[in-house]
Design a protein around this motif. Sequence first.
Motif, PDB file in Angstrom:
ATOM      1  N   ASP A 170      66.904  57.309  55.754  1.00  0.00           N
ATOM      2  CA  ASP A 170      67.624  56.133  56.247  1.00  0.00           C
ATOM      3  C   ASP A 170      66.584  55.186  56.880  1.00  0.00           C
ATOM      4  OD1 ASP A 170      69.640  54.415  57.119  1.00  0.00           O
ATOM      5  OD2 ASP A 170      70.850  55.966  58.045  1.00  0.00           O
TER       6      ASP A 170
ATOM      7  N   LYS B   1      65.709  51.269  53.335  1.00  0.00           N
ATOM      8  CA  LYS B   1      66.660  52.316  53.718  1.00  0.00           C
ATOM      9  C   LYS B   1      66.804  53.290  52.548  1.00  0.00           C
ATOM     10  CE  LYS B   1      71.649  52.783  54.652  1.00  0.00           C
ATOM     11  NZ  LYS B   1      71.901  53.172  56.040  1.00  0.00           N
TER      12      LYS B   1
ATOM     13  N   HIS C 266      80.375  57.030  56.648  1.00  0.00           N
ATOM     14  CA  HIS C 266      79.467  56.199  55.850  1.00  0.00           C
ATOM     15  C   HIS C 266      79.884  54.743  55.954  1.00  0.00           C
ATOM     16  CE1 HIS C 266      82.693  55.492  52.982  1.00  0.00           C
ATOM     17  NE2 HIS C 266      83.084  56.710  53.350  1.00  0.00           N
ATOM     18  N   LYS C 267      79.034  53.867  55.500  1.00  0.00           N
ATOM     19  CA  LYS C 267      79.359  52.434  55.449  1.00  0.00           C
ATOM     20  C   LYS C 267      79.289  51.998  53.980  1.00  0.00           C
ATOM     21  CE  LYS C 267      80.182  48.475  57.408  1.00  0.00           C
ATOM     22  NZ  LYS C 267      81.561  48.180  57.852  1.00  0.00           N
TER      23      LYS C 267
ATOM     24  N   GLN D 209      77.251  49.083  51.812  1.00  0.00           N
ATOM     25  CA  GLN D 209      75.975  49.595  51.263  1.00  0.00           C
ATOM     26  C   GLN D 209      76.301  50.677  50.237  1.00  0.00           C
ATOM     27  OE1 GLN D 209      73.289  50.472  54.704  1.00  0.00           O
ATOM     28  NE2 GLN D 209      74.883  49.467  55.869  1.00  0.00           N
ATOM     29  N   LYS D 210      76.644  50.189  49.032  1.00  0.00           N
ATOM     30  CA  LYS D 210      77.253  51.097  48.037  1.00  0.00           C
ATOM     31  C   LYS D 210      76.300  52.180  47.546  1.00  0.00           C
ATOM     32  CE  LYS D 210      80.261  47.362  46.500  1.00  0.00           C
ATOM     33  NZ  LYS D 210      81.249  47.622  47.533  1.00  0.00           N
TER      34      LYS D 210
ATOM     35  N   THR E  91      73.584  53.427  48.966  1.00  0.00           N
ATOM     36  CA  THR E  91      72.970  54.298  49.977  1.00  0.00           C
ATOM     37  C   THR E  91      74.095  55.044  50.710  1.00  0.00           C
ATOM     38  OG1 THR E  91      72.876  52.353  51.441  1.00  0.00           O
ATOM     39  CG2 THR E  91      70.848  52.976  50.293  1.00  0.00           C
ATOM     40  N   GLU E  92      74.857  54.306  51.507  1.00  0.00           N
ATOM     41  CA  GLU E  92      75.946  54.930  52.270  1.00  0.00           C
ATOM     42  C   GLU E  92      77.076  55.414  51.345  1.00  0.00           C
ATOM     43  OE1 GLU E  92      76.406  55.018  55.835  1.00  0.00           O
ATOM     44  OE2 GLU E  92      74.293  54.539  56.077  1.00  0.00           O
TER      45      GLU E  92
END
Length: 410
Positions: free
Chosen positions: A155, A193, A223-224, A228-229, A231-232
């Motif tokens: 991250d 990230k 997750h977010k 942030q498709k 990664t998160e």
Amino acid sequence: MMSETLPGGGDLVEFGSGKMRTPDHPLIAFIEGDGIGRDIWPATKAVTEAAVERAYEGRRKIVWVEVLAGEKAKERTGSYLPPATLDTLRQVKVGIKGPLTTPVGGGIRSLNVALRQELDLYACVRPVRYYPGVSSPLQHPEQVDMVIYRENTEDVYAGIEWPSGSAEAALLVATLKERLGVSIDPLSGIGIKPISPGASKRLVRRAITYAIEAHRRSVTLVHKGNIQKFTEGAFRDWGYEVASEFKGQVVLEQDLSGPPPEGLVVIKDRIADNMFQQVLLHPGAYDVIATTNLNGDYLSDAIAAEVGGIGLAPGANLSDQAAVFEATHGTAPRHAGKDEANPGSLMLSAAMMLEAMGWTEAAKLLEGALAQSIADGIVTYDLVRPGATKVSTSEFARSMMSRMQNKGVS
Ligand code: NAD
């Protein structure tokens, strides 16, 4: 081969399938820590030794190995994190540490981040529960009983970033424009990230394994991913992939139409911003949490604050081959050397360590004595409430030890 620096009379803890095999006289490394470390470590060492002695009556005993890091290391060796420290920790494999100052400026990495990365301590584990007698901003703090599994190696914590105006940032801005057709302000600072399937999956696998073994109710992937498709969002998807490895032991929330079947761990996910509301409004609905590094950092402190703040929140950094237990707060420099800081976070980290070592009786004695002291109104300055007695760090430790001798506590 045994290092010359290791004291005699102790044996190494061994790891098999991620679990510790603990000899009766295990070598355990400790880092005293900066700031209040010099107050809370001696208190923690004393209550840990007392709990082990009380539980095993001399049959088992920890053999401590001091390793240097932080300001004490800088003074004695010229380096904040001497290579010998990492060598000894790699060899001894199990350690406990007080807080370390992050030296400001000069491009020095956070010592904590360096330790986690060097030893590949990929899971940061923080249990948070309520101790009766502690003030809380919640109406029902007793509902808080969560264990956060935070990914610890990647991250934005990977430290891959360049300042505004640097040649590296300019190179990336130009490359993004030329190769990918993406325009960004040329004076942007740039951070990277990385979120990988390998790191995400091993973290989630560990969290689900723990939830099953400890008979917990659910694991929530936080997750977010709506923003942030790759990664998160990918962390969530990989998490569900890992869940599918645990057939017959878990059930997905989305497949439930009523209460979950007895004995199955529910796997669910929440978007990070929603999760911050959830843990305030419905803390009882959440149990084990598995999340990425930055979310986990914020969430751990927020949940700890619900039950009296970071002075009582323990932590562990784990790999499959090593474990470093640590106070989750910083060095609190204003209180350093005054024998007044709350040693609870480091003491509960020691209890986590004893539990992981399989010394459950000692872990229970330690935690029980701490809970009893607080319930009896014997507290350090940060937990003072009407009717409670403010005591020093060392008095708090003595009060715990006197409660360990009281057979009612264990
Ligand atoms: P901090 O945790 O030291 O202090 C935050 C607040 O909590 C302060 O008001 C402090 O007095 C209080 N506090 C913290 N621990 C306490 C305890 N045990 N008992 C009573 N009160 C306590 O955070 P900070 O001020 O942001 O950081 C100070 C230094 O610690 C910095 O150098 C930072 O990099 C370092 N730090 C280290 C760690 C770690 O080693 N794991 C974690 C966080 C910060």
